[in-house]
Write an enzyme that holds these catalytic residues in place. Structure first.
Site, PDB file in Angstrom:
ATOM      1  N   ASP A 156      -0.302  -2.179  -8.370  1.00 20.97           N
ATOM      2  CA  ASP A 156      -0.602  -2.251  -9.795  1.00 20.97           C
ATOM      3  C   ASP A 156      -1.680  -3.284 -10.103  1.00 20.97           C
ATOM      4  OD1 ASP A 156       0.815  -0.215 -10.891  1.00 20.97           O
ATOM      5  OD2 ASP A 156       2.366  -1.440 -11.830  1.00 20.97           O
ATOM      6  N   ASP A 203      10.299  -5.305  -1.757  1.00 19.70           N
ATOM      7  CA  ASP A 203       9.376  -6.068  -2.586  1.00 19.70           C
ATOM      8  C   ASP A 203       8.247  -6.593  -1.712  1.00 19.70           C
ATOM      9  OD1 ASP A 203      10.833  -5.583  -4.828  1.00 19.70           O
ATOM     10  OD2 ASP A 203      11.786  -7.551  -4.917  1.00 19.70           O
ATOM     11  N   ASP A 205       7.181  -9.292  -0.866  1.00 20.58           N
ATOM     12  CA  ASP A 205       7.386 -10.490  -0.051  1.00 20.58           C
ATOM     13  C   ASP A 205       8.530 -10.336   0.952  1.00 20.58           C
ATOM     14  OD1 ASP A 205       8.911 -10.342  -2.452  1.00 20.58           O
ATOM     15  OD2 ASP A 205       9.623 -12.360  -2.112  1.00 20.58           O
ATOM     16  N   ASP A 299      16.856  -1.660 -10.813  1.00 20.18           N
ATOM     17  CA  ASP A 299      17.743  -1.461  -9.673  1.00 20.18           C
ATOM     18  C   ASP A 299      19.195  -1.277 -10.103  1.00 20.18           C
ATOM     19  OD1 ASP A 299      17.873  -4.070 -10.575  1.00 20.18           O
ATOM     20  OD2 ASP A 299      17.136  -4.965  -8.728  1.00 20.18           O
TER      21      ASP A 299
END
Length: 664
Positions: A156, A203, A205, A299
């Site tokens: 994004d 994610d 990371d 989630d």
């Protein structure tokens, strides 16, 4: 004397129960957990009945103090409700590792062509390359047939350099024209350009271990399983560990949930998706119309939406990934405020726990955001009660005598603390855990209130991560609140010690003094978290493996993507600081010897004393750097704190209070 002994009898009964029972029982057995939790619930019920019948109803309607007594009792009722739900939840525990073994054998014995296809989604917005490269390289190294696996980097941020990196490594770079609906919208765009049978989500990371798919996919042999969630572990210390000076002796703040609460939720079939480190069935996602966009915690809402359609979530409590914990207090609160707001938002949604179709009454209750709604209010009440009494003389209850108070309140506190120490022995200490919760309360209670009033008032906010993440080094807002409470509590104590200035008299004064003292200790520890310690963004892993530096044999004891510390048995001199590091599985690495240190008393796993340490720096590029990422981040090493050294925690907190730290 006799009255004092009688007052202590219930507490002694509680202690005896834990000494005779739980201390000799396995905490993983369902019956032992159920009996212990039922006992604690009975003790808590005894207390709440006493509070109502003996200390609230008898209180006369004498004005504002009458309403104060009822306010405190209502807060305690809320706390009691949360504790009961917690006890019900923790009375079960499920370990699905054996099930993963059993299901895995037939699942992977099928023909190669019959294996399902898997898409890995890596949603990203503004993370730098040194964060993203680990995740991308790690997902591409998953132990799964390459023709059945595709990695999608959902960008994004629309960054050209990331597109170049993805193309060079074989990942699919995906962008869209806008950032509508934040992360959920980004993943829905990923659904449109992909077609895999299953979708694993990490994610930006988080790095999956190589066996992630081999451990999670077999659970989908059950057609009713929509999501498999795994715990989130971290390769850096979080700001609470760092700021308290407890980096290697206190577990990260999320361990209690992922290691203890989440497996218990799974035992009751109320496990939920936590976003990253999960894998979902595409058919189930399609059935709910894609990832829900109504909440900033897509989630949790994904789980609820799937439950509406008859799909369930499974939790496999195995270390199958590693990621970045919030690196400073700014990120810490961005993350938790988002979780809090998202949990409360579900109360207002058509597919939430109150109105969602297809949910049982038990599921509705267990998905209520009770912890977010109650815990911070309770912590504020605990701080306020002695202050209000010391300054205004307002009792929080109809007080009879100290013996009656000790007989009813001390047993419930003892029962709860002993339960937590038994059921979560490596994740909990009463004073430290209370201090961490109190620290968070000053920021989180306003978030709870604002989320109840305007649940959709704040947009999705990304947790800041990575090398560019250098934020404020001092949380002045929280510290001001904590310092204010310390000052008011301590001053109230001092004023009431001196007879000429004392505002209160009576038996409750001793209890208020003890209560105030405990609050001050908790607040002092909480205040230490406000001071950010200098930190290394990317921590090295501790290991003990053979290595050669030029012609010298040693053992590498610390390794990162840029540095290595090598222990050698004797002091060694090299012709030049430019040396060759020969590490198993790698081409000789050009390294620079920056420092050589000596430390006594260290012993390697082989039993040899290692006194000299060579600090090497290097700059890996291309495939060699990718190999190092795979070596370090995909399953061989961890930063777990396996147990709590209570003495070390106490010493380090004391040193930290005086502005010092001790290497641990």
């Amino acid at each position: 004397m006799v009255q004092s002994l009688l007052a202590l009898t219930p507490t002694l009964v509680v202690i005896a129960f834990f000494l005779i029972g739980p201390s000799n029982w396995s905490r993983r057995r369902t019956w032992t957990r159920a009996v212990t939790c039922a006992f604690v619930a009975a003790v808590a019920l005894r207390y709440i009945v006493w509070r109502l019948t003996e200390t609230v109803l008898p209180y006369p309607n004498d004005g504002i103090n009458f309403y104060w007594v009822w306010f405190i009792f209502v807060v305690e009722l809320l706390a009691f409700s949360e504790v009961v739900l917690f006890l019900i939840l923790m009375s079960r525990y499920v370990d699905r590792s054996a099930e993963a073994d059993r299901l895995g054998r037939p699942f992977f014995q099928r023909r190669h062509s019959d294996l399902p296809t898997v898409d890995v989604f890596i949603p990203t917005y503004n993370e730098p390359l040194d964060v993203l490269e680990r995740t991308i390289v790690g997902t591409l190294a998953l132990d799964y047939p390459r023709d059945k696996l595709k990695v999608y980097v959902l960008d994004d941020g629309r960054r050209d350099w990331l597109k170049t990196f993805c193309e060079a490594h074989g990942a699919v770079h995906v962008t869209r024209s806008d950032n509508a609906h934040a992360k959920a919208g980004n993943m829905n765009n990923g659904l449109r350009v992909s077609s895999g049978d299953f979708i694993a989500i990490f994610d930006a990371d988080f790095v999956p271990y190589r066996n992630f798919l081999r451990r999670t996919l077999p659970f989908f042999s059950d057609e009713t399983v929509g999501i498999v969630q795994t715990p989130q572990h971290f390769f850096n210390v979080d700001p609470v560990q760092s700021n308290l000076g407890l980096e290697n002796i206190w577990p990260d703040e999320q361990r209690l949930f992922f290691d203890e609460i989440a497996p218990s939720r799974d035992g009751w079939d109320v496990s939920f998706c936590c976003g990253s480190c999960s894998i979902a069935r595409r058919k189930a996602i399609d059935a709910i119309g894609g990832f829900p966009t109504e909440s900033i915690t897509e989630d949790l809402l994904t789980t609820l939406s799937m439950l509406n359609k008859g799909y369930k979530t499974r939790y496999l409590n195995e270390r199958l990934s590693m990621g970045l914990a919030a690196e400073n207090l700014t990120g810490y609160f961005v993350q938790r405020e988002r979780w809090c707001q998202g949990g409360i938002q579900t109360l207002y949604l058509h597919n939430g726990p109150l109105r969602g179709p297809g949910l049982s009454l038990f599921q509705r209750i267990m998905f209520l955001p009770m912890s977010w709604l109650v815990q911070y209010l309770v912590r504020f009440a605990v701080l306020l009660v002695p202050i209000v009494y010391l300054w205004l003389g307002a009792l929080p209850l109809y007080f009879t005598d100290v013996a009656d108070y000790v007989s009813n309140q001390v047993p419930v506190l003892a029962a709860y603390f002993l339960l937590m120490l038994w059921i979560t022995p490596t994740r909990y200490l009463p004073v430290v855990s209370s201090a961490i919760g109190t620290f968070a309360a000053f920021r989180m209670l306003p978030t709870v209130i604002s989320s109840l009033v305007r649940p959709f008032g704040k947009p999705f906010k990304v947790t800041p991560k990575g090398s560019g993440n250098e934020e404020s080094s001092f949380d002045a807002y929280t510290f001001t609140w904590i310092a204010g409470f310390i000052a008011v509590t301590a001053t109230g104590l001092v004023i009431n010690i001196v007879p000429e200035t004392a505002r209160i008299q009576g038996a409750f004064s001793a209890i208020a003094a003890l209560w105030s003292g405990i609050n001050v200790v908790v607040l002092v520890i909480a205040s230490l978290i406000c001071f950010e310690k200098p930190r290394r963004l990317f921590q090295a892993f501790k290991l003990d493996e053979p290595v050669r530096v030029d012609g010298t044999t040693g053992r590498v004891v610390s390794l990162s993507l840029e540095k290595a510390v090598v222990a050698v048995p004797t002091e060694t001199r090299f012709r030049s600081p430019q040396v060759k590091l020969n590490l198993d599985g790698f081409e000789p690495i050009d390294a620079e010897l920056r420092q050589a240190t000596q430390r006594r008393g260290d012993i390697s796993r082989s039993g040899d004393k290692r006194r000299y340490y060579l600090h090497l720096h290097f700059d890996l590029r291309g495939s060699e750097r990718d190999k190092m990422i795979v070596k370090l981040y995909t399953g061989r090493y961890s930063r777990d704190v396996p147990d709590i050294d209570k003495v070390a925690v106490s010493v380090n907190l004391l040193l930290r209070a005086f502005g010092r730290t001790r290497g641990v």
